[in-house]
Design a protein around this motif. Structure first.
Motif, PDB file in Angstrom:
ATOM      1  N   ASN A 140       0.802  -1.223   0.000  1.00 31.66           N
ATOM      2  CA  ASN A 140       0.000   0.000   0.000  1.00 31.66           C
ATOM      3  C   ASN A 140       0.837   1.277   0.000  1.00 31.66           C
ATOM      4  OD1 ASN A 140      -2.934  -1.048   0.252  1.00 31.66           O
ATOM      5  ND2 ASN A 140      -1.745  -2.307   1.634  1.00 31.66           N
ATOM      6  N   GLY A 141       1.516   1.574   1.108  1.00 27.15           N
ATOM      7  CA  GLY A 141       2.326   2.800   1.150  1.00 27.15           C
ATOM      8  C   GLY A 141       3.234   2.902  -0.074  1.00 27.15           C
ATOM      9  N   ASN A 170      -2.830  -1.261  -2.970  1.00 29.81           N
ATOM     10  CA  ASN A 170      -2.765   0.180  -3.246  1.00 29.81           C
ATOM     11  C   ASN A 170      -3.939   0.957  -2.645  1.00 29.81           C
ATOM     12  OD1 ASN A 170      -1.451   2.331  -4.487  1.00 29.81           O
ATOM     13  ND2 ASN A 170      -2.487   2.064  -6.461  1.00 29.81           N
ATOM     14  N   ILE A 172      -4.762   3.125   0.300  1.00 30.84           N
ATOM     15  CA  ILE A 172      -4.138   3.803   1.437  1.00 30.84           C
ATOM     16  C   ILE A 172      -5.160   4.250   2.476  1.00 30.84           C
ATOM     17  CG2 ILE A 172      -4.099   6.221   0.666  1.00 30.84           C
ATOM     18  CD1 ILE A 172      -1.112   4.259   2.119  1.00 30.84           C
ATOM     19  N   TRP A 182       1.399   3.398   6.552  1.00 23.91           N
ATOM     20  CA  TRP A 182       1.413   4.453   5.539  1.00 23.91           C
ATOM     21  C   TRP A 182       2.815   5.022   5.436  1.00 23.91           C
ATOM     22  CZ3 TRP A 182      -1.437   4.940  10.151  1.00 23.91           C
ATOM     23  CH2 TRP A 182      -0.746   5.603  11.158  1.00 23.91           C
ATOM     24  N   PHE A 184       3.138   8.408   3.435  1.00 22.35           N
ATOM     25  CA  PHE A 184       2.944   9.842   3.188  1.00 22.35           C
ATOM     26  C   PHE A 184       1.589  10.267   3.749  1.00 22.35           C
ATOM     27  CE2 PHE A 184       4.636   7.543  -0.587  1.00 22.35           C
ATOM     28  CZ  PHE A 184       5.970   7.821  -0.400  1.00 22.35           C
ATOM     29  N   SER A 189      -0.849  10.759  -0.979  1.00 20.33           N
ATOM     30  CA  SER A 189      -1.027   9.328  -1.252  1.00 20.33           C
ATOM     31  C   SER A 189      -2.125   9.116  -2.280  1.00 20.33           C
ATOM     32  CB  SER A 189      -1.406   8.577   0.029  1.00 20.33           C
ATOM     33  OG  SER A 189      -0.393   8.684   0.979  1.00 20.33           O
ATOM     34  N   CYS A 515      11.653   5.569  -1.540  1.00 20.81           N
ATOM     35  CA  CYS A 515      10.629   6.067  -0.611  1.00 20.81           C
ATOM     36  C   CYS A 515      11.128   7.277   0.165  1.00 20.81           C
ATOM     37  CB  CYS A 515      10.162   4.956   0.322  1.00 20.81           C
ATOM     38  SG  CYS A 515       9.226   3.694  -0.574  1.00 20.81           S
ATOM     39  N   LYS A 519       9.399  10.895   0.138  1.00 20.39           N
ATOM     40  CA  LYS A 519       9.006  11.575   1.378  1.00 20.39           C
ATOM     41  C   LYS A 519       9.534  13.011   1.413  1.00 20.39           C
ATOM     42  CE  LYS A 519       8.426   7.693   4.535  1.00 20.39           C
ATOM     43  NZ  LYS A 519       9.077   6.860   5.543  1.00 20.39           N
TER      44      LYS A 519
END
Lengths: 531, 135
Positions: A140-141, A170, A172, A182, A184, A189, A515, A519
């Motif tokens: 997901n994240g 996917n 979130i 999570w 973001f 997201s 990632c 971020k």
């Protein structure tokens, strides 16, 4: 004769009548509420022939240790008659953290497979024809990054993206609501999710870019009504975001899919699946007026309820899973995962996962429930329950609309608090023995027999860390850094990130590096603590 | 330095990367309802953060929930840090998906109690109430 209890209550707290009659279905018309199978509002199923045409896909979620360990498990499952793959990633991968990050220590390969780079992904699918299997990935994240790795592996093997069939979770919103993994904040997201939806609409038409999931909401302790309401409302939120980004609804809505829990209250669960299809068809039609009928069809995967299993007398879990799986099938699911009996102790062994798969095969081949479509349709009880679940979910829809949508509701802690209250109510019912769970608060055995369980050794962590170190030494650092910069630039400018992510994974940037770079542009999130 | 009439102070939290917080929140609520002062850390804490908070907040015990399979590493790290900081009198207990043999090992290492799926909440409350105040 006096009844055993003053009230008979469903698992979700709904009061049940002694008997249901036509009086419970006043103003109910089978044309409006049911339709034929494969026809609006799809209460009876999304396909005219359902399991007479094709059985559901038997898809066991699997992943542990290294890419090689999981690759072997995949081949084992395919060899025993499974027809779709489903990848479980470990916690560091789910959180976008590399195997050599200190936060990953002790977590590598434990609750799924460790994937930090394109090479890991390539090893995971070694010898598996990506254009012939369907692959579901529970991520997901960092979903967009993992998807980019899958697309890049296909490219390496000369397989075009339009041939790929599978599902990316996917989703979130349910992470903020329930599963709590999570990377973001919610708005950025949602934008990444819209990018994956747009990319699939254009380049991977067989792929399901989002699997809108109630499973985790239910596992976190929600009722069936909350699972139904929050999940479908999450779905409407993704549709709204994509439409706002300029995508015509029929370009992407047929590719959306859902994922529900199959819990223990047999009829309530069957009604939930039926209500979900009807509610989605009606809301999509009312809100977006699609012209392609597939845009209003709810197709789903189901998994039996992990939270219903007990560490005590683990063999009993086989029976629980069987009942739950049967509910999912009578509810009309498109694919199914059955939990293994040892999952409250560890990841499943080969033997226990085979038994779980065999459970599905017995339902499919021996029970006869696949002979007719929606065999419970028209039952006073099931139809009355289906109505009740739909109405209760609509009530939540109105409250969420009033709050200004799901993102605002999450920021206020609304769904989180509703679920926590429900899980506390359930726990009290167990403590007060208003609800009996065999082996937990009744029929308890003093001496427990232990069963063999799967162990993941320390060597997985050492190997994975060593591999990453090699990768960092052998890749072209300038090419890698350049592609990361281009990715950040594209994110800032609001371009679709997918093509840039594919380049950056090909340049051997690791999951953690990507990632972290994302971020820097998109920010991070700290949840409001609801207690 | 708690005096005998003061309520017990317990730090409840999640260490490691997993976000499954159904159990930990139910425990936190149940302890609070039983008159225990609960400090809830929220998700994704490191052992270092947990031990530092525990010392700053002067708690009597730490209860940690781990459902990701990293329990051996994380519980041991917390024990190690408590020792390093001379705070071994803070009791450590926890819960999660933990196989039999790991329960045995971790209890031998110094974890006071480990609760698994199906454990009645009342059992956890009774355990906590039976803990001694630090002096």
């Amino acid at each position: 004769m006096q009844e055993r209890k003053p009230r008979f209550v469903s698992l979700s707290g709904l009061d049940m009548n002694r008997v249901y009659t036509s009086a419970d279905l006043k103003d109910w018309s089978s044309d409006d509420e049911l339709g034929a199978p494969g026809e609006f509002p799809y209460t009876r199923g999304v396909y005219p022939t359902m399991y007479r045409g094709r059985l559901w896909t038997m898809r066991q979620f699997a992943g542990f240790g290294s890419a090689e360990d999981t690759n072997r498990r995949f081949k084992y499952l395919l060899q025993h008659g499974q027809n779709g793959l489903s990848v479980a990633f470990d916690m560091p991968t789910l959180m976008g953290v590399d195997a050599d990050d200190p936060r990953a220590h002790g977590e590598i390969g434990h609750c799924g497979v460790a994937i930090s780079s394109l090479d890991d992904m390539d090893r995971l699918f070694d010898g598996i024809p990506l254009d012939e299997v369907t692959t579901s990935m529970t991520i997901n994240g960092p979903a967009a990054v993992i998807f980019a790795m899958y697309l890049a592996v296909a490219e390496r093997r000369g397989i075009r993206h339009e041939l790929l069939d599978g599902t990316l979770q996917n989703d979130i919103l349910k992470e903020y609501i329930a599963q709590k993994e999570w990377l973001f904040p919610p708005e950025p997201s949602l934008r990444l999710i819209t990018d994956t939806i747009a990319y699939c609409a254009e380049h991977a038409p067989k792929w399901h870019p989002v699997s809108i999931s109630g499973y985790h909401i239910r596992e976190a302790g929600s009722t069936a009504v909350q699972e139904l309401a929050f999940t479908l409302y999450d779905g409407l939120t993704y549709v709204e975001a994509a439409v706002k980004a300029g995508l015509p609804v029929d370009r992407f809505a047929p590719q959306l899919s859902f994922f529900f829990n199959a819990h223990s209250d047999f009829f309530e669960e069957i009604a939930k699946f039926r209500a979900a299809r009807r509610l989605w068809a009606r809301e999509m039609t009312r809100r977006y007026r699609p012209t392609d009928p597939r845009s209003a069809q709810l197709r789903c995967h189901a998994q039996t309820a992990g939270c219903s299993l007990t560490a005590q007398q683990p063999m009993n879990n086989v029976v629980r899973t069987t009942i739950q799986a049967l509910a999912a099938v009578l509810g009309g699911t498109q694919s199914l995962h059955t939990n293994s009996m040892d999952e409250t102790l560890a990841l499943p062994t080969e033997g226990s996962v085979k038994l779980a798969l065999r459970t599905q095969q017995i339902i499919a081949q021996e029970s006869g429930v696949t002979n007719s479509v929606d065999p419970l349709g028209g039952s006073y009880y099931v139809e009355a329950l289906t109505n009740r679940l739909e109405e209760a979910a609509l009530d939540y829809f109105r409250r969420l609309d009033d709050m200004g949508g799901m993102v605002r509701a999450i920021e206020q802690g609304f769904p989180q608090r509703e679920i926590l209250d429900a899980s506390q109510r359930y726990q009290r019912e167990l403590e007060w023995k208003e609800r009996i769970i065999v082996g937990i608060n009744e029929y308890v055995e003093p001496e427990e027999r232990s069963i063999p369980i799967l162990k993941v050794g320390q060597e997985v962590e050492r190997e994975q860390v060593a591999r990453l170190s090699d990768l960092r030494k052998t890749r072209d650092p300038f090419k890698m850094a350049g592609s990361v910069e281009e990715l950040q630039e594209a994110v800032s400018c609001g371009e679709n990130v997918m093509p840039y992510l594919i380049e950056v994974v090909k340049a051997k940037a690791t999951l953690g590096e990507i990632c972290t770079a994302l971020k820097e542009v998109l920010g991070t999130y700290r949840e409001p603590v609801v207690l | 330095m708690a005096i005998a009439s003061a309520p017990l102070r317990i730090l409840i939290g999640k260490v490691g990367l997993d976000g499954h917080d159904r159990g930990v929140k139910l425990i936190a609520r149940a302890l609070r309802d039983a008159g225990v002062e609960v400090i809830y850390t929220g998700l994704h804490r490191t052992p270092e953060q947990v031990v530092n908070t525990a010392i700053q907040e002067d708690v009597d015990a730490i209860g940690l929930s781990i459902l990701s399979g990293a329990h051996k590493t994380l519980f041991r790290r917390v024990l190690e840090l408590l020792k390093e900081q001379d705070a071994e009198d803070i009791a450590l207990f926890g819960g999660g998906i933990i196989p039999d043999e790991d329960v045995t090992t971790l209890t031998a290492d110094g974890v006071k109690a480990l609760f698994r799926p199906g454990a009645p909440i009342q059992e956890v409350v009774e355990f906590v109430k039976g803990l001694k105040w630090r002096d």
